[in-house]
Design a protein around this motif. Sequence first.
Motif, PDB file in Angstrom:
ATOM      1  N   VAL A 156       0.855  -1.195   0.000  1.00  0.00           N
ATOM      2  CA  VAL A 156       0.000   0.000   0.000  1.00  0.00           C
ATOM      3  C   VAL A 156       0.889   1.242   0.000  1.00  0.00           C
ATOM      4  N   ASP A 157       0.673   2.133  -0.953  1.00  0.00           N
ATOM      5  CA  ASP A 157       1.481   3.346  -1.042  1.00  0.00           C
ATOM      6  C   ASP A 157       0.776   4.594  -0.517  1.00  0.00           C
ATOM      7  N   ALA A 158      -0.548   4.520  -0.339  1.00  0.00           N
ATOM      8  CA  ALA A 158      -1.304   5.671   0.153  1.00  0.00           C
ATOM      9  C   ALA A 158      -2.454   5.168   1.009  1.00  0.00           C
ATOM     10  N   TRP A 159      -2.631   5.793   2.184  1.00  0.00           N
ATOM     11  CA  TRP A 159      -3.717   5.345   3.052  1.00  0.00           C
ATOM     12  C   TRP A 159      -4.362   6.504   3.786  1.00  0.00           C
ATOM     13  N   ILE A 160      -5.620   6.281   4.138  1.00  0.00           N
ATOM     14  CA  ILE A 160      -6.442   7.300   4.786  1.00  0.00           C
ATOM     15  C   ILE A 160      -6.487   7.050   6.283  1.00  0.00           C
ATOM     16  N   SER A 161      -6.256   8.099   7.046  1.00  0.00           N
ATOM     17  CA  SER A 161      -6.271   8.043   8.506  1.00  0.00           C
ATOM     18  C   SER A 161      -7.400   8.921   9.024  1.00  0.00           C
ATOM     19  N   GLY A 162      -7.910   8.582  10.195  1.00  0.00           N
ATOM     20  CA  GLY A 162      -8.989   9.364  10.794  1.00  0.00           C
ATOM     21  C   GLY A 162      -8.533  10.377  11.819  1.00  0.00           C
ATOM     22  N   ARG A 163      -7.235  10.679  11.882  1.00  0.00           N
ATOM     23  CA  ARG A 163      -6.748  11.625  12.889  1.00  0.00           C
ATOM     24  C   ARG A 163      -7.318  13.025  12.690  1.00  0.00           C
ATOM     25  N   LYS A 164      -7.508  13.721  13.823  1.00  0.00           N
ATOM     26  CA  LYS A 164      -8.045  15.078  13.811  1.00  0.00           C
ATOM     27  C   LYS A 164      -7.232  15.936  14.773  1.00  0.00           C
ATOM     28  N   ALA A 165      -7.066  17.203  14.425  1.00  0.00           N
ATOM     29  CA  ALA A 165      -6.228  18.089  15.225  1.00  0.00           C
ATOM     30  C   ALA A 165      -6.779  18.314  16.627  1.00  0.00           C
ATOM     31  N   ARG A 171      -1.585  16.249  18.197  1.00  0.00           N
ATOM     32  CA  ARG A 171      -2.101  16.152  16.831  1.00  0.00           C
ATOM     33  C   ARG A 171      -2.511  17.516  16.277  1.00  0.00           C
ATOM     34  N   ALA A 172      -2.133  18.566  16.967  1.00  0.00           N
ATOM     35  CA  ALA A 172      -2.639  19.899  16.653  1.00  0.00           C
ATOM     36  C   ALA A 172      -2.272  20.380  15.257  1.00  0.00           C
ATOM     37  N   ASN A 173      -1.169  19.939  14.713  1.00  0.00           N
ATOM     38  CA  ASN A 173      -0.690  20.485  13.441  1.00  0.00           C
ATOM     39  C   ASN A 173      -0.660  19.477  12.302  1.00  0.00           C
ATOM     40  N   ILE A 174      -1.459  18.433  12.378  1.00  0.00           N
ATOM     41  CA  ILE A 174      -1.417  17.450  11.300  1.00  0.00           C
ATOM     42  C   ILE A 174      -1.989  18.059  10.010  1.00  0.00           C
ATOM     43  N   PRO A 175      -1.341  17.787   8.881  1.00  0.00           N
ATOM     44  CA  PRO A 175      -1.812  18.318   7.598  1.00  0.00           C
ATOM     45  C   PRO A 175      -2.824  17.376   6.938  1.00  0.00           C
ATOM     46  N   LEU A 176      -3.417  17.821   5.866  1.00  0.00           N
ATOM     47  CA  LEU A 176      -4.316  16.959   5.103  1.00  0.00           C
ATOM     48  C   LEU A 176      -3.555  15.799   4.475  1.00  0.00           C
ATOM     49  N   PHE A 177      -2.367  16.104   3.971  1.00  0.00           N
ATOM     50  CA  PHE A 177      -1.528  15.095   3.327  1.00  0.00           C
ATOM     51  C   PHE A 177      -0.128  15.173   3.929  1.00  0.00           C
ATOM     52  N   GLU A 178       0.436  14.024   4.207  1.00  0.00           N
ATOM     53  CA  GLU A 178       1.790  13.970   4.759  1.00  0.00           C
ATOM     54  C   GLU A 178       2.473  12.700   4.273  1.00  0.00           C
ATOM     55  N   ILE A 179       3.776  12.648   4.483  1.00  0.00           N
ATOM     56  CA  ILE A 179       4.547  11.466   4.128  1.00  0.00           C
ATOM     57  C   ILE A 179       4.969  10.765   5.408  1.00  0.00           C
ATOM     58  N   ALA A 180       4.673   9.485   5.500  1.00  0.00           N
ATOM     59  CA  ALA A 180       5.051   8.677   6.658  1.00  0.00           C
ATOM     60  C   ALA A 180       5.562   7.336   6.156  1.00  0.00           C
ATOM     61  N   ASP A 181       6.812   7.031   6.470  1.00  0.00           N
ATOM     62  CA  ASP A 181       7.423   5.767   6.038  1.00  0.00           C
ATOM     63  C   ASP A 181       7.290   5.582   4.526  1.00  0.00           C
ATOM     64  N   SER A 182       7.551   6.662   3.789  1.00  0.00           N
ATOM     65  CA  SER A 182       7.528   6.659   2.315  1.00  0.00           C
ATOM     66  C   SER A 182       6.138   6.447   1.746  1.00  0.00           C
ATOM     67  N   ARG A 183       5.126   6.471   2.585  1.00  0.00           N
ATOM     68  CA  ARG A 183       3.750   6.366   2.113  1.00  0.00           C
ATOM     69  C   ARG A 183       3.063   7.724   2.223  1.00  0.00           C
ATOM     70  N   LEU A 184       2.091   7.921   1.377  1.00  0.00           N
ATOM     71  CA  LEU A 184       1.264   9.111   1.458  1.00  0.00           C
ATOM     72  C   LEU A 184       0.137   8.834   2.447  1.00  0.00           C
ATOM     73  N   LYS A 185       0.079   9.627   3.506  1.00  0.00           N
ATOM     74  CA  LYS A 185      -0.986   9.478   4.499  1.00  0.00           C
ATOM     75  C   LYS A 185      -1.946  10.643   4.333  1.00  0.00           C
TER      76      LYS A 185
END
Length: 261
Positions: A156-165, A171-185
Amino acid sequence: MTEFTELASLDLELAEGADATFQPRFTQAHADELNQRFAQVPAAQMLREVLTDVLPGQVSMVSSFGTESSVLLHLVAQADPAVPVLFIDTLRLFPETTRYRDQLVKLLGLTNVQTFEPLPEKLAEADPKYLLWSYNPDACCAVRKVEPLARALTGVDAWISGRKAFQAATRANIPLFEIADSRLKINPLARWTREDLVAYMEQYNLPHHPLEADGYLSIGCMPCTTPVRPGEDPRAGRWRGWDKTECGIHTPVKPGSEPVF
């Protein structure tokens, strides 16, 4: 042509019979481009475009089927009910959570929910008496959540997370899109408030997790989840009494490292 557009072109070549061994990996430039593109776009529209146009057939969703999960699951189901939904059953979940999962799967018409559990041999080695949570919760999360999710995300190269700021200061500054372990979150609800979630659930008549009425605003495993007190962060009931705020699935893994059980 941007890097992300170039990647889309490569994906098209794959679909037309190019080298099937090619495995695209996302970079921060891809996340930056998507953050700019969807900065002012409502979550429902963003998910429709990402799942059907930008990255069709390339995105999975990870869901705990906990409190508030119905909102994101509904949004995803409206865009594409066949999106793989990856569910980690730690074997220590509240029975209310598994019943809630079954209820939402049927209600929303989700057609590709995949359940992953801890490996029996790892549990036998690390937690034979099911008491690891009581003296080493990090190790317990590693064997029951982090390792199963690593297997679930294989390929899996891209996955959807339910985190909210709003859920916690961490979690206050999480973006809409980020890179985590070479995956698009993808964090579609990053800027949603608790009031936004409640309003959405009311608008679409979505059921609440049965434990929410008892003060459980963030629900994980039974031994490590308690009700939230007035004025606390919604995740304050997780690992109460421990210097721990995350299970580890949202913590970047250092290259070459593995969970220590």
